[in-house]
Design a protein around this motif. Structure first.
Motif, PDB file in Angstrom:
ATOM      1  N   ILE A 117      -8.779  -0.809   3.326  1.00  0.00           N
ATOM      2  CA  ILE A 117      -8.368   0.563   3.002  1.00  0.00           C
ATOM      3  C   ILE A 117      -9.173   1.560   3.830  1.00  0.00           C
ATOM      4  N   ASN A 118     -10.489   1.317   3.930  1.00  0.00           N
ATOM      5  CA  ASN A 118     -11.351   2.201   4.738  1.00  0.00           C
ATOM      6  C   ASN A 118     -10.982   2.126   6.215  1.00  0.00           C
ATOM      7  N   SER A 168     -10.425  -5.849   0.166  1.00  0.00           N
ATOM      8  CA  SER A 168      -9.319  -4.900   0.106  1.00  0.00           C
ATOM      9  C   SER A 168      -9.806  -3.485   0.398  1.00  0.00           C
ATOM     10  N   GLN A 169     -10.941  -3.111  -0.174  1.00  0.00           N
ATOM     11  CA  GLN A 169     -11.502  -1.783   0.076  1.00  0.00           C
ATOM     12  C   GLN A 169     -11.886  -1.605   1.545  1.00  0.00           C
ATOM     13  N   THR A 219      -6.532  -2.327  -6.857  1.00  0.00           N
ATOM     14  CA  THR A 219      -7.917  -2.787  -7.099  1.00  0.00           C
ATOM     15  C   THR A 219      -8.428  -2.245  -8.429  1.00  0.00           C
ATOM     16  N   ALA A 252      -4.165  -4.546   3.217  1.00  0.00           N
ATOM     17  CA  ALA A 252      -4.975  -4.072   2.086  1.00  0.00           C
ATOM     18  C   ALA A 252      -4.202  -4.255   0.781  1.00  0.00           C
ATOM     19  N   PHE A 253      -2.897  -3.926   0.809  1.00  0.00           N
ATOM     20  CA  PHE A 253      -2.065  -4.093  -0.388  1.00  0.00           C
ATOM     21  C   PHE A 253      -1.969  -5.569  -0.781  1.00  0.00           C
ATOM     22  N   ALA A 256      -2.652   0.331  -2.605  1.00  0.00           N
ATOM     23  CA  ALA A 256      -3.577  -0.818  -2.593  1.00  0.00           C
ATOM     24  C   ALA A 256      -4.851  -0.490  -3.378  1.00  0.00           C
ATOM     25  N   ASP A 257      -5.337   0.733  -3.202  1.00  0.00           N
ATOM     26  CA  ASP A 257      -6.528   1.167  -3.929  1.00  0.00           C
ATOM     27  C   ASP A 257      -6.255   1.172  -5.434  1.00  0.00           C
ATOM     28  N   ALA A 295      -2.669  -1.250   6.303  1.00  0.00           N
ATOM     29  CA  ALA A 295      -2.417  -0.800   4.930  1.00  0.00           C
ATOM     30  C   ALA A 295      -1.729  -1.891   4.114  1.00  0.00           C
ATOM     31  N   ALA A 324      -1.803   2.510   1.514  1.00  0.00           N
ATOM     32  CA  ALA A 324      -3.229   2.206   1.328  1.00  0.00           C
ATOM     33  C   ALA A 324      -3.715   2.720  -0.022  1.00  0.00           C
ATOM     34  N   GLU A 325      -3.194   3.875  -0.453  1.00  0.00           N
ATOM     35  CA  GLU A 325      -3.580   4.417  -1.761  1.00  0.00           C
ATOM     36  C   GLU A 325      -3.065   3.527  -2.891  1.00  0.00           C
TER      37      GLU A 325
END
Length: 540
Positions: A382-383, A378-379, A432, A359-360, A428-429, A356, A425-426
């Motif tokens: 996250i996945n 990054s996605q 994006t 990803a951030f 990080a989303d 996570a 992770a959210e």
């Protein structure tokens, strides 16, 4: 023996075997739960020294009274990469020594004093019903299990005594070593417990029964039980990775080579039993138990120097598959020991948090550099974090379904922690999306603004490193540093938002940038909050 007598004998023998197995299960399950912390500590002391690993395998098996459980745990540790094959090979050899403790306990049934141990069933059940302490209840079940073992052995011995002449006549004609060897393998594979098979044979000896001529014949069955005991580990490794399969194969090779070696020895020395154990010990039950221990101890001494050869043979017979498997610390075999499973879940949570945070970091670099090419990586991270999250949650549900009340608090804490990690992770989303919006609307942030944000992100990195150390090392002294970092981040947020408002009033910053900037800084503060929530779950 009439048909009616045969039926009664079978019923009594099966009833005794059933009571014995219930006793072993009560003893094993509750010792494992009571000593689960010690088991965890033993496995964590795994080293590259072979004798140390033999000792760990022997001590663990003697503690929980089951080589099957120990070997399955070893296979599980190998499967998740915590233990290498060289360490596993030595531990498996030690487990074979530890498992002979059950036969030694069963051999005590030859002595009259063990009749009084049967009262432990009543004492243990009274303890489990009267005591509120979870540990005292487990101790009660352990005592009951020990008493049931001796009641089961007594029932088996009595069933054989009632029909001793007829049974003795049947067993006298069974003298073929290969047949006896096969019987040992088949019966042990059927019940998946060498201890159960050996204990039945000991019960026969207590009843005064002998197999064949009363010489080496009984020992051929004991040799067969050691090969049959490999079934549990082999079955456990079928659905695992290559290394887990190799660990199961090493167990089979070790027991097979040792059994064949002793088989040849007994064939060449027909009076082995009479010249050795029968001379040294006065009880037939003790002779059998001592041979079982002697066999496994001798095989370990002989084969321990050749651990590397066992590993190489297993690697040749089971090559590594080219397809890569996901790194994970979780294995269903560890669900039987809550403390070990929780320890592995903590490591898996760190794997999730690392993913996570990666990803951030990638999403932040994408925003900082206004680089659209970093959004997809990054996605992907996250996945990947989402996949690890669902694996952990499913594992927690399975652990919770079979855990004790005393473990529920730790399981609940882990549920909350992985939820907080997924908030990272959210975030990080969200970053994006800020990048996409900045590119789509051609938003620009000055180098000074980016530098201010970067200071806040660096403080978050320091906070994450402290939180990670806290979870792994259980050092509550780090909480003060984490709390200070969280306060610094809160202060940074207020400071950055105040400066942003000043820039807006002076016209230095465009209003269309406000939405992205305010949400971005707020998300950074939220990340710090979630790290604080995780850190404080360690208290108490």
């Amino acid at each position: 023996m009439t048909f009616g007598e045969l039926i009664m004998f079978t019923v009594r023998l099966l009833a005794g075997t059933g009571v014995f197995l219930v006793g072993v299960h009560l003893l094993t399950a509750n010792i494992e739960q009571l000593a689960t912390g010690k088991i965890k500590d033993l496995f964590e002391k795994t080293a590259d020294r072979r004798l140390v690993n033999v000792g760990i395998g022997a001590a663990t098996t003697a503690l929980i009274q089951s080589s099957g459980v120990t070997t399955v745990l070893i296979v599980g540790f190998v499967n998740v990469g915590i233990m290498n094959l060289h360490q596993a090979a030595a531990m498996i050899m030690g487990a074979n020594i530890g498992t002979t403790i059950t036969a030694q306990i069963a051999a005590l049934s030859a002595f009259p004093v063990t009749t009084y141990i049967q009262i432990f069933v009543f004492i243990g059940m009274m303890m489990s019903m009267a005591c509120k302490s979870d540990n005292l209840q487990k101790t009660g079940f352990i005592l009951s299990g020990l008493g049931l073992i001796f009641i089961g052995l007594s029932l088996m011995s009595d069933a054989m005594k009632y029909n001793r002449d007829a049974i003795q006549h049947m067993f006298e004609v069974v003298t073929n070593p290969f047949l006896l060897f096969g019987i040992g393998i088949f019966l042990t594979a059927l019940v998946q417990s060498s201890s159960a098979t050996t204990s039945v044979i000991i019960a026969m000896s207590v009843a005064g029964l002998t197999i064949g001529t009363g010489g080496n014949e009984v020992l051929f069955i004991i040799l067969g039980t050691n090969i049959g005991s490999c079934v549990t580990a082999l079955m456990s490794s079928f659905t695992s990775g290559a290394n887990a399969k190799r660990a199961g194969l090493i167990h089979l090779m070790f027991n097979t080579f040792g059994s064949v070696l002793f088989f040849i020895l007994l064939m060449c020395w027909p009076d082995f039993m009479n010249d050795t154990f029968r001379t040294w010990f006065g009880s037939a039950a003790t002779e059998i138990a001592m041979f079982h221990t002697f066999f496994n101890l001798t095989c370990t001494i002989l084969f321990l120097p050749f651990c590397n050869i066992f590993v190489k043979i297993s690697e040749l017979l089971i090559p590594e598959k080219k397809a890569e498997t996901a790194v994970t610390y979780l294995d269903e075999r560890m669900l039987s020991s809550a403390s070990i499973a929780i320890s592995q879940l903590e490591k898996e949570m760190i794997l999730l948090s690392d993913t996570a945070m990666d990803a951030f970091r990638t999403a932040y670099r994408s925003f900082y550099k206004k680089d659209k090419s970093l959004i997809e990586p990054s996605q992907d991270l996250i996945n990947q974090a989402g996949g690890i999250y669902h694996t952990i949650v499913n594992y927690l549900i399975r652990l919770s379904a079979q855990s004790k009340l005393s473990d529920e608090e730790n399981i609940s804490t882990l549920h909350n922690n992985v939820g907080d990690v997924m908030r990272i992770a959210e975030i990080a989303d969200n970053f994006t999306k800020y990048t996409q919006r900045s590119i789509r609307h051609d938003l620009h942030f000055s180098d000074s603004v980016k530098a201010e944000i970067d200071v806040m992100v660096q403080r978050l990195e320091e906070m994450y490193a402290l939180t990670k150390r806290l979870i792994l090392e259980k050092d509550e002294g780090l909480l003060a540093q984490i709390d200070q970092a969280e306060q610094d981040i809160d202060a940074f947020r207020k400071k950055l938002l105040n400066r942003h408002m000043e820039r807006l009033h002076s016209g230095e910053c465009k209003p269309e940038c406000s939405s992205v900037y305010i949400n971005l800084v707020s998300n950074l503060e939220r990340l710090g909050d979630h790290l604080t929530y995780i850190a404080h779950t360690i208290e108490g």
